[in-house]
Each structure stands twice: as C-alpha cells, then as structure tokens.
Design a protein around this motif. Structure first.
Motif, PDB file in Angstrom:
ATOM      1  N   VAL A   9       0.897  -1.076  -0.111  1.00 56.59           N
ATOM      2  CA  VAL A   9      -0.136   0.029  -0.035  1.00 56.59           C
ATOM      3  C   VAL A   9       0.697   1.415   0.038  1.00 56.59           C
ATOM      4  CG1 VAL A   9      -1.814   1.095   1.122  1.00 56.59           C
ATOM      5  CG2 VAL A   9      -1.807  -1.293   1.256  1.00 56.59           C
ATOM      6  N   GLY A  10       0.858   1.862  -1.143  1.00 58.62           N
ATOM      7  CA  GLY A  10       1.542   3.274  -1.212  1.00 58.62           C
ATOM      8  C   GLY A  10       2.665   3.019  -2.239  1.00 58.62           C
ATOM      9  N   GLY A  12       5.184   5.363  -2.700  1.00 63.59           N
ATOM     10  CA  GLY A  12       6.325   6.366  -2.410  1.00 63.59           C
ATOM     11  C   GLY A  12       7.580   5.312  -2.683  1.00 63.59           C
ATOM     12  N   ILE A  13       8.708   6.145  -2.507  1.00 62.29           N
ATOM     13  CA  ILE A  13       9.943   5.585  -2.691  1.00 62.29           C
ATOM     14  C   ILE A  13      10.120   4.083  -1.900  1.00 62.29           C
ATOM     15  CG2 ILE A  13      11.236   6.788  -0.929  1.00 62.29           C
ATOM     16  CD1 ILE A  13      12.437   6.370  -4.429  1.00 62.29           C
ATOM     17  N   SER A  14       9.612   3.988  -0.798  1.00 59.28           N
ATOM     18  CA  SER A  14       9.690   2.851  -0.058  1.00 59.28           C
ATOM     19  C   SER A  14       8.977   1.762  -0.575  1.00 59.28           C
ATOM     20  CB  SER A  14       9.256   3.076   1.523  1.00 59.28           C
ATOM     21  OG  SER A  14       9.578   4.116   1.893  1.00 59.28           O
ATOM     22  N   LEU A  32      -0.569  -0.582  -4.575  1.00 58.16           N
ATOM     23  CA  LEU A  32      -1.805   0.007  -4.571  1.00 58.16           C
ATOM     24  C   LEU A  32      -1.345   1.704  -4.359  1.00 58.16           C
ATOM     25  CD1 LEU A  32      -4.109  -2.163  -2.680  1.00 58.16           C
ATOM     26  CD2 LEU A  32      -3.939  -1.896  -5.211  1.00 58.16           C
ATOM     27  N   GLU A  33      -1.793   2.701  -4.906  1.00 54.23           N
ATOM     28  CA  GLU A  33      -1.505   4.239  -4.798  1.00 54.23           C
ATOM     29  C   GLU A  33      -2.887   4.861  -4.827  1.00 54.23           C
ATOM     30  OE1 GLU A  33       1.284   6.059  -3.760  1.00 54.23           O
ATOM     31  OE2 GLU A  33      -0.328   7.578  -3.816  1.00 54.23           O
ATOM     32  N   LYS A  34      -3.117   5.784  -3.644  1.00 56.64           N
ATOM     33  CA  LYS A  34      -4.089   6.457  -3.809  1.00 56.64           C
ATOM     34  C   LYS A  34      -4.109   7.574  -4.791  1.00 56.64           C
ATOM     35  CE  LYS A  34      -3.602   8.869   0.558  1.00 56.64           C
ATOM     36  NZ  LYS A  34      -3.959   9.205   1.718  1.00 56.64           N
ATOM     37  N   GLN A  35      -2.972   8.334  -4.705  1.00 52.99           N
ATOM     38  CA  GLN A  35      -2.861   9.433  -5.765  1.00 52.99           C
ATOM     39  C   GLN A  35      -2.785   9.104  -7.085  1.00 52.99           C
ATOM     40  OE1 GLN A  35      -2.850  12.352  -4.339  1.00 52.99           O
ATOM     41  NE2 GLN A  35      -2.467  11.991  -2.123  1.00 52.99           N
ATOM     42  N   GLY A  40       4.988   9.396  -4.109  1.00 51.10           N
ATOM     43  CA  GLY A  40       4.848   9.940  -2.822  1.00 51.10           C
ATOM     44  C   GLY A  40       5.844  11.367  -2.505  1.00 51.10           C
ATOM     45  N   LEU A  41       6.373  11.443  -1.366  1.00 51.10           N
ATOM     46  CA  LEU A  41       7.078  12.709  -1.163  1.00 51.10           C
ATOM     47  C   LEU A  41       8.307  13.156  -2.074  1.00 51.10           C
ATOM     48  CD1 LEU A  41       7.446  12.418   2.598  1.00 51.10           C
ATOM     49  CD2 LEU A  41       6.257  14.167   1.353  1.00 51.10           C
ATOM     50  N   VAL A  42       8.800  12.035  -2.950  1.00 45.63           N
ATOM     51  CA  VAL A  42       9.783  12.254  -3.824  1.00 45.63           C
ATOM     52  C   VAL A  42       8.969  12.969  -5.147  1.00 45.63           C
ATOM     53  CG1 VAL A  42      11.516  11.107  -5.262  1.00 45.63           C
ATOM     54  CG2 VAL A  42      11.236  10.421  -3.077  1.00 45.63           C
ATOM     55  N   GLY A  55       9.220  17.081  -1.345  1.00 45.11           N
ATOM     56  CA  GLY A  55      10.005  16.618  -0.007  1.00 45.11           C
ATOM     57  C   GLY A  55      11.458  16.827  -0.076  1.00 45.11           C
ATOM     58  N   ILE A  56      12.051  15.807  -0.685  1.00 38.60           N
ATOM     59  CA  ILE A  56      13.410  15.564  -0.698  1.00 38.60           C
ATOM     60  C   ILE A  56      13.987  16.759  -1.623  1.00 38.60           C
ATOM     61  CG2 ILE A  56      13.414  13.146  -0.096  1.00 38.60           C
ATOM     62  CD1 ILE A  56      14.774  12.506  -2.721  1.00 38.60           C
ATOM     63  N   ARG A  57      15.250  17.104  -1.097  1.00 36.23           N
ATOM     64  CA  ARG A  57      15.953  18.123  -2.015  1.00 36.23           C
ATOM     65  C   ARG A  57      17.437  17.519  -2.016  1.00 36.23           C
ATOM     66  NH1 ARG A  57      19.542  20.417   1.401  1.00 36.23           N
ATOM     67  NH2 ARG A  57      19.148  20.180   3.533  1.00 36.23           N
ATOM     68  N   ALA A  58      17.803  16.398  -1.273  1.00 34.12           N
ATOM     69  CA  ALA A  58      19.301  15.847  -1.425  1.00 34.12           C
ATOM     70  C   ALA A  58      18.958  14.328  -1.124  1.00 34.12           C
ATOM     71  CB  ALA A  58      20.097  16.424  -0.278  1.00 34.12           C
TER      72      ALA A  58
HETATM   73  C1  LIG Z   1       9.775  18.485   3.680  1.00 35.37           C
HETATM   74  C2  LIG Z   1      10.597  17.085   3.730  1.00 35.37           C
HETATM   75  C3  LIG Z   1      11.772  17.166   3.183  1.00 35.37           C
HETATM   76  C4  LIG Z   1      12.680  15.946   3.147  1.00 35.37           C
HETATM   77  N1  LIG Z   1      14.002  16.162   2.732  1.00 35.37           N
HETATM   78  C5  LIG Z   1      14.611  14.979   2.572  1.00 35.37           C
HETATM   79  C6  LIG Z   1      15.805  14.898   1.853  1.00 35.37           C
HETATM   80  O1  LIG Z   1      16.315  16.047   1.452  1.00 35.37           O
HETATM   81  N2  LIG Z   1      16.524  13.938   1.557  1.00 35.37           N
HETATM   82  C7  LIG Z   1      15.791  12.541   1.765  1.00 35.37           C
HETATM   83  O2  LIG Z   1      16.563  11.582   1.652  1.00 35.37           O
HETATM   84  N3  LIG Z   1      14.678  12.511   2.648  1.00 35.37           N
HETATM   85  C8  LIG Z   1      14.174  13.443   2.730  1.00 35.37           C
HETATM   86  N4  LIG Z   1      12.610  13.642   3.261  1.00 35.37           N
HETATM   87  C9  LIG Z   1      12.144  12.359   3.688  1.00 35.37           C
HETATM   88  C10 LIG Z   1      11.772  11.331   2.612  1.00 35.37           C
HETATM   89  O3  LIG Z   1      10.868  12.310   1.519  1.00 35.37           O
HETATM   90  C11 LIG Z   1      10.905  10.442   2.944  1.00 35.37           C
HETATM   91  O4  LIG Z   1      11.613   9.689   3.921  1.00 35.37           O
HETATM   92  C12 LIG Z   1      10.508   9.388   1.953  1.00 35.37           C
HETATM   93  O5  LIG Z   1      10.216  10.164   0.669  1.00 35.37           O
HETATM   94  C13 LIG Z   1       9.592   8.666   2.548  1.00 35.37           C
HETATM   95  O6  LIG Z   1       9.127   7.765   1.477  1.00 35.37           O
HETATM   96  P1  LIG Z   1       7.930   6.696   1.669  1.00 35.37           P
HETATM   97  O7  LIG Z   1       7.659   5.922   0.482  1.00 35.37           O
HETATM   98  O8  LIG Z   1       7.985   5.896   3.053  1.00 35.37           O
HETATM   99  O9  LIG Z   1       6.789   7.529   1.811  1.00 35.37           O
HETATM  100  P2  LIG Z   1       5.753   8.649   1.066  1.00 35.37           P
HETATM  101  O10 LIG Z   1       6.844   9.221   0.053  1.00 35.37           O
HETATM  102  O11 LIG Z   1       4.949   9.360   2.303  1.00 35.37           O
HETATM  103  O12 LIG Z   1       4.993   7.746   0.284  1.00 35.37           O
HETATM  104  C14 LIG Z   1       3.807   7.294   0.816  1.00 35.37           C
HETATM  105  C15 LIG Z   1       2.796   6.938  -0.410  1.00 35.37           C
HETATM  106  O13 LIG Z   1       1.877   6.170   0.156  1.00 35.37           O
HETATM  107  C16 LIG Z   1       0.547   6.542  -0.545  1.00 35.37           C
HETATM  108  N5  LIG Z   1      -0.485   6.276   0.465  1.00 35.37           N
HETATM  109  C17 LIG Z   1      -0.836   6.702   1.791  1.00 35.37           C
HETATM  110  N6  LIG Z   1      -1.777   5.999   2.231  1.00 35.37           N
HETATM  111  C18 LIG Z   1      -2.417   5.125   1.310  1.00 35.37           C
HETATM  112  C19 LIG Z   1      -3.493   4.294   1.064  1.00 35.37           C
HETATM  113  N7  LIG Z   1      -4.352   4.537   2.148  1.00 35.37           N
HETATM  114  N8  LIG Z   1      -3.730   3.685   0.035  1.00 35.37           N
HETATM  115  C20 LIG Z   1      -2.924   3.954  -1.173  1.00 35.37           C
HETATM  116  N9  LIG Z   1      -2.014   4.798  -0.929  1.00 35.37           N
HETATM  117  C21 LIG Z   1      -1.858   5.489   0.209  1.00 35.37           C
HETATM  118  C22 LIG Z   1       0.579   8.188  -0.422  1.00 35.37           C
HETATM  119  O14 LIG Z   1      -0.154   8.685  -1.295  1.00 35.37           O
HETATM  120  C23 LIG Z   1       2.322   8.166  -0.922  1.00 35.37           C
HETATM  121  O15 LIG Z   1       2.532   8.158  -2.272  1.00 35.37           O
HETATM  122  C24 LIG Z   1      11.907  14.737   3.279  1.00 35.37           C
HETATM  123  C25 LIG Z   1      10.533  14.744   3.882  1.00 35.37           C
HETATM  124  C26 LIG Z   1       9.997  15.943   3.722  1.00 35.37           C
HETATM  125  C27 LIG Z   1       8.485  15.830   4.230  1.00 35.37           C
END
Ligand SMILES: Cc1cc2nc3c(=O)[nH]c(=O)nc-3n(C[C@H](O)[C@H](O)[C@H](O)COP(=O)(O)OP(=O)(O)OC[C@H]3O[C@@H](n4cnc5c(N)ncnc54)[C@H](O)[C@@H]3O)c2cc1C
Length: 184
Positions: A9-10, A12-14, A32-35, A40-42, A55-58
């Motif tokens: 579920v999701g 994002g990069i993870s 599965l992605e809701k957007q 995600g934050l990338v 989100g990320i800049r580095a």
């Molecule tokens: C302002 C900011 C700056 C950052 N800067 C950096 C940086 O410079 N360098 C760095 O390495 N990291 C940085 N980070 C951290 C990095 O962005 C996150 O650690 C990383 O992107 C998290 O990835 P993720 O896949 O775990 O979560 P997310 O990117 O949050 O992805 C989660 C995904 O799950 C989806 N989702 C959620 N709930 C549901 C659901 N019920 N059903 C379906 N889809 C769902 C969301 O839409 C989203 O696409 C930053 C974070 C922020 C907020």
C-alpha cells in the motif's frame, strides 16, 4: 516461484523499492497508490511559474542508497546535502568534515570570550561525526551476499562489526539530559 501475491500500500519511494526488490526475487507484487502519480514525497510541482520540491532536496548514500541502487541495476546520481549555517551576518557552508574547522572559527569570532567552551563543543561534534562515519560511512552489509562476498565478510565486515558495536554502546551511554551530558 512463490504463489502468494504481495500487496504493497503506497507507491512512495519505500513501496516502489520494496516492490521492485520483491519482483526481482520472483514474487508477484501489487502496488496500490491513492494518488494519481507515484513517488509520494519524492516529487516536485510547479506553482505560479516556480518549481517546488515536494519533499526531498538531497540524497545521501548513508551506506544504503548506493548498494540499493546497484541491487536494482540503476545508475543515478546522488545529490549531497549542502547545509548553510548562519549566525547573525556570518554564514558558512557545511558540506564536508573540514567544515567543522570553519564552524569553530565562526563561533570563536562571534564568542571570543568562550573560546574554551567552543573547543569543547567542537570536540563533541567531531566525536559524533566519527560515530556517524561508522554507522553510515560504509555500505551496509545487509546488501552483501555472503556467498558472493565471502572475502568482504572475512575481512572488512569483522573489523566493521566491532567498531559498530562499540559505537552503539557509546551512543547508548549518551542517553541523558543535555545538562548532565555537558557536566560529565
Ligand atoms: C519536507 C521534507 C523534506 C525532506 N527532505 C529529504 C531529503 O532531502 N532527503 C531525503 O533523503 N529525505 C528527505 N525527506 C524524507 C523523504 O521524503 C521520505 O523519507 C520518503 O520520501 C518517504 O518515502 P515513503 O515511500 O516511505 O513515504 P511517502 O513518500 O509518504 O509515500 C507514501 C505513499 O503512500 C500513499 N498512500 C498513503 N496512504 C495510502 C492508502 N491508504 N492507500 C494507497 N496509497 C496510500 C501516499 O499517497 C504516498 O504516495 C523529506 C521529507 C519531507 C517531508
């Protein structure tokens, strides 16, 4: 090949990394992605003609990204985190271990009456930097294959694991209120 389907579920990069890694090992994966878009934050977006980072800049290796990209067969550049640090009108760029000397110089210029304290603080930061180098300075062994990289486990890993455990113990010892820490 495994019969079970894995649902992530999701996207994002993870989620995307986990899905790719599992798929490469022969698992059936459903993401599965809701957007409307993945990442995600990338992500980045344009508003009023300006490009914003969502989100990320580095991206720093931290012992994980490079081996993970290698495992996924991707060749992408990393973008180091360049931090500028300012007090009053003096600003330095902290982008390498040498930046600590610039920081010390900056603090001593600003607070000439506290030179001794500045040196103490800088020494502590230097110590933490060494800990960080042990924890994140070399590629994580979790990405190594014991069969293919036996030489690594018999040489580099053995030295690293002792340094890792000693660093972990040192970090655990630091769990105390800041006031107590500075008095110790
Ligand atoms: C302002 C900011 C700056 C950052 N800067 C950096 C940086 O410079 N360098 C760095 O390495 N990291 C940085 N980070 C951290 C990095 O962005 C996150 O650690 C990383 O992107 C998290 O990835 P993720 O896949 O775990 O979560 P997310 O990117 O949050 O992805 C989660 C995904 O799950 C989806 N989702 C959620 N709930 C549901 C659901 N019920 N059903 C379906 N889809 C769902 C969301 O839409 C989203 O696409 C930053 C974070 C922020 C907020």
């Amino acid at each position: 090949m495994p019969e079970q389907k894995i649902v992530i579920v999701g996207a994002g990069i993870s989620g995307l990394t986990a899905a790719t890694s599992l798929a490469m090992r022969g698992h059936k994966v459903l993401v599965l992605e809701k957007q409307a878009i993945c990442g995600g934050l990338v992500n980045s977006f344009v508003r009023d003609g300006f490009l914003f980072d969502g989100g990320i800049r580095a991206t720093e290796n931290a012992g994980m990204i490079k081996p993970m990209l290698a495992e996924l067969g991707l060749d992408l550049p990393l973008f180091p985190s360049r931090v500028s640090l300012g007090v009053e009108d003096k600003i330095i760029t902290a982008d390498s271990q040498e930046s600590l000397a610039s920081y010390a110089k900056l603090l001593k210029e600003l607070y000439p009456e506290s030179t001794e304290d500045v040196e103490k603080v800088i020494k502590v930061i230097g110590k933490y930097d060494t800990y960080m180098q042990v924890l994140f300075g070399s590629d994580s062994p979790f990405f190594k294959d014991a069969k293919r990289d036996l030489r690594y486990f018999l040489t580099t890993f053995i030295v690293w694991i002792f340094r890792f455990l000693a660093t972990g113990a040192a970090i655990m010892r630091m769990q105390m209120p800041m006031e107590v820490f500075w008095e110790s």
